[in-house]
Design a protein around this motif. Structure first.
Motif, PDB file in Angstrom:
ATOM      1  N   VAL A 188       1.820   7.025   3.994  1.00  0.00           N
ATOM      2  CA  VAL A 188       0.458   7.582   3.943  1.00  0.00           C
ATOM      3  C   VAL A 188       0.270   8.408   2.674  1.00  0.00           C
ATOM      4  O   VAL A 188      -0.764   8.325   2.009  1.00  0.00           O
ATOM      5  CB  VAL A 188       0.172   8.415   5.215  1.00  0.00           C
ATOM      6  N   LYS A 189       1.283   9.211   2.314  1.00  0.00           N
ATOM      7  CA  LYS A 189       1.204  10.060   1.116  1.00  0.00           C
ATOM      8  C   LYS A 189       0.968   9.228  -0.143  1.00  0.00           C
ATOM      9  O   LYS A 189       0.276   9.645  -1.062  1.00  0.00           O
ATOM     10  CB  LYS A 189       2.490  10.877   0.975  1.00  0.00           C
ATOM     11  N   HIS A 190       1.539   8.036  -0.185  1.00  0.00           N
ATOM     12  CA  HIS A 190       1.370   7.162  -1.342  1.00  0.00           C
ATOM     13  C   HIS A 190       0.074   6.357  -1.297  1.00  0.00           C
ATOM     14  O   HIS A 190      -0.212   5.593  -2.215  1.00  0.00           O
ATOM     15  CB  HIS A 190       2.567   6.224  -1.461  1.00  0.00           C
ATOM     16  N   GLY A 191      -0.715   6.527  -0.240  1.00  0.00           N
ATOM     17  CA  GLY A 191      -1.994   5.828  -0.128  1.00  0.00           C
ATOM     18  C   GLY A 191      -1.850   4.353   0.205  1.00  0.00           C
ATOM     19  O   GLY A 191      -2.768   3.570  -0.009  1.00  0.00           O
ATOM     20  N   TRP A 192      -0.696   3.982   0.748  1.00  0.00           N
ATOM     21  CA  TRP A 192      -0.469   2.582   1.096  1.00  0.00           C
ATOM     22  C   TRP A 192      -1.046   2.281   2.476  1.00  0.00           C
ATOM     23  O   TRP A 192      -1.169   3.160   3.319  1.00  0.00           O
ATOM     24  CB  TRP A 192       1.012   2.261   1.061  1.00  0.00           C
ATOM     25  N   ASN A 193      -1.411   1.029   2.682  1.00  0.00           N
ATOM     26  CA  ASN A 193      -1.971   0.597   3.961  1.00  0.00           C
ATOM     27  C   ASN A 193      -0.847   0.158   4.897  1.00  0.00           C
ATOM     28  O   ASN A 193      -0.124  -0.793   4.588  1.00  0.00           O
ATOM     29  CB  ASN A 193      -2.945  -0.567   3.750  1.00  0.00           C
TER      30      ASN A 193
ATOM     31  N   GLN B 210       4.080  -5.427  -1.148  1.00  0.00           N
ATOM     32  CA  GLN B 210       4.651  -4.489  -0.197  1.00  0.00           C
ATOM     33  C   GLN B 210       5.369  -3.387  -0.959  1.00  0.00           C
ATOM     34  O   GLN B 210       6.266  -3.658  -1.748  1.00  0.00           O
ATOM     35  CB  GLN B 210       5.640  -5.187   0.727  1.00  0.00           C
ATOM     36  N   GLY B 211       4.966  -2.154  -0.726  1.00  0.00           N
ATOM     37  CA  GLY B 211       5.655  -1.028  -1.343  1.00  0.00           C
ATOM     38  C   GLY B 211       6.815  -0.563  -0.492  1.00  0.00           C
ATOM     39  O   GLY B 211       7.772   0.015  -0.990  1.00  0.00           O
ATOM     40  N   ALA B 212       6.716  -0.821   0.810  1.00  0.00           N
ATOM     41  CA  ALA B 212       7.778  -0.445   1.744  1.00  0.00           C
ATOM     42  C   ALA B 212       7.789  -1.441   2.890  1.00  0.00           C
ATOM     43  O   ALA B 212       6.744  -1.966   3.279  1.00  0.00           O
ATOM     44  CB  ALA B 212       7.542   0.962   2.283  1.00  0.00           C
TER      45      ALA B 212
ATOM     46  N   PHE C  49      -6.019  -0.612   7.228  1.00  0.00           N
ATOM     47  CA  PHE C  49      -6.561  -0.290   5.919  1.00  0.00           C
ATOM     48  C   PHE C  49      -7.139   1.117   5.889  1.00  0.00           C
ATOM     49  O   PHE C  49      -8.000   1.453   6.690  1.00  0.00           O
ATOM     50  CB  PHE C  49      -7.629  -1.299   5.512  1.00  0.00           C
ATOM     51  N   GLY C  50      -6.634   1.938   4.986  1.00  0.00           N
ATOM     52  CA  GLY C  50      -7.158   3.286   4.797  1.00  0.00           C
ATOM     53  C   GLY C  50      -6.743   4.292   5.856  1.00  0.00           C
ATOM     54  O   GLY C  50      -7.180   5.442   5.807  1.00  0.00           O
ATOM     55  N   GLU C  51      -5.906   3.900   6.783  1.00  0.00           N
ATOM     56  CA  GLU C  51      -5.493   4.833   7.849  1.00  0.00           C
ATOM     57  C   GLU C  51      -4.584   5.919   7.271  1.00  0.00           C
ATOM     58  O   GLU C  51      -3.603   5.638   6.605  1.00  0.00           O
ATOM     59  CB  GLU C  51      -4.757   4.085   8.958  1.00  0.00           C
ATOM     60  N   SER C  52      -4.963   7.158   7.520  1.00  0.00           N
ATOM     61  CA  SER C  52      -4.157   8.271   7.017  1.00  0.00           C
ATOM     62  C   SER C  52      -3.688   9.199   8.137  1.00  0.00           C
ATOM     63  O   SER C  52      -3.028  10.198   7.876  1.00  0.00           O
ATOM     64  CB  SER C  52      -4.951   9.071   5.975  1.00  0.00           C
ATOM     65  N   ASP C  53      -4.015   8.858   9.377  1.00  0.00           N
ATOM     66  CA  ASP C  53      -3.585   9.652  10.524  1.00  0.00           C
ATOM     67  C   ASP C  53      -2.205   9.160  10.968  1.00  0.00           C
ATOM     68  O   ASP C  53      -2.071   8.072  11.540  1.00  0.00           O
ATOM     69  CB  ASP C  53      -4.597   9.525  11.652  1.00  0.00           C
TER      70      ASP C  53
ATOM     71  N   GLY D  18       4.254  -0.992   4.262  1.00  0.00           N
ATOM     72  CA  GLY D  18       3.261  -0.233   3.510  1.00  0.00           C
ATOM     73  C   GLY D  18       2.781  -1.101   2.355  1.00  0.00           C
ATOM     74  O   GLY D  18       3.546  -1.405   1.446  1.00  0.00           O
ATOM     75  N   TYR D  19       1.536  -1.543   2.432  1.00  0.00           N
ATOM     76  CA  TYR D  19       0.968  -2.382   1.366  1.00  0.00           C
ATOM     77  C   TYR D  19       0.396  -1.504   0.254  1.00  0.00           C
ATOM     78  O   TYR D  19      -0.427  -0.631   0.498  1.00  0.00           O
ATOM     79  CB  TYR D  19      -0.135  -3.296   1.910  1.00  0.00           C
ATOM     80  N   ASP D  20       0.821  -1.774  -0.959  1.00  0.00           N
ATOM     81  CA  ASP D  20       0.373  -1.041  -2.145  1.00  0.00           C
ATOM     82  C   ASP D  20      -0.807  -1.783  -2.767  1.00  0.00           C
ATOM     83  O   ASP D  20      -0.659  -2.894  -3.267  1.00  0.00           O
ATOM     84  CB  ASP D  20       1.532  -0.936  -3.134  1.00  0.00           C
TER      85      ASP D  20
END
Length: 118
Positions: free
Chosen positions: A41-46, A106-108, A70-74, A98-100
């Motif tokens: 979430v910190k990296h803004g990944w989906n 994929q970032g993670a 998409f866009g979930e930060s909770d 985690g999609y970048d």
């Protein structure tokens, strides 16, 4: 010559199979899972959740649990979806991705819960 440890992962032995990031480590506890979700979430990944039966873990195709978030930060909402997937598929491996958006990759990707091996 270095003394690199060989992990005896074999197709003939389902219990030995490894699946991506962190798979050579012991299972993560709830706090460690939360930290990984927070990092995504910190990296803004989906975030997205996938699952599969242990015997098909080496396949490139896993089942998608709903759509990517998409866009979930909770963080709690993401953890709730991981638990919902686990409750619906208790025997399956479950991984968090985690999609970048910037690199469109994929970032993670990590297995969060391991299903029972045959």
């Amino acid at each position: 010559m270095s003394n690199v440890q060989d992990y005896s992962s074999r197709l003939s032995d389902p219990a030995s199979r490894k699946m991506g990031t962190f798979s050579y480590l012991p299972e993560m506890d709830a706090d460690q899972i939360r930290k990984q979700v927070e990092w995504i979430v910190k990296h803004g990944w989906n975030p997205a959740i996938e699952h599969t039966e242990p015997q098909f873990a080496t396949s490139n195709y896993w089942y998608m649990w709903k759509l990517p978030m998409f866009g979930e930060s909770d963080v709690d909402a993401i953890l709730a979806e991981l638990e919902a997937c686990r409750a619906a598929n208790p025997e399956n491996h479950i991984r968090l991705i985690g999609y970048d958006n910037h690199t469109q990759s994929q970032g993670a990707s990590m297995v969060i819960y391991r299903g029972k091996t045959v």
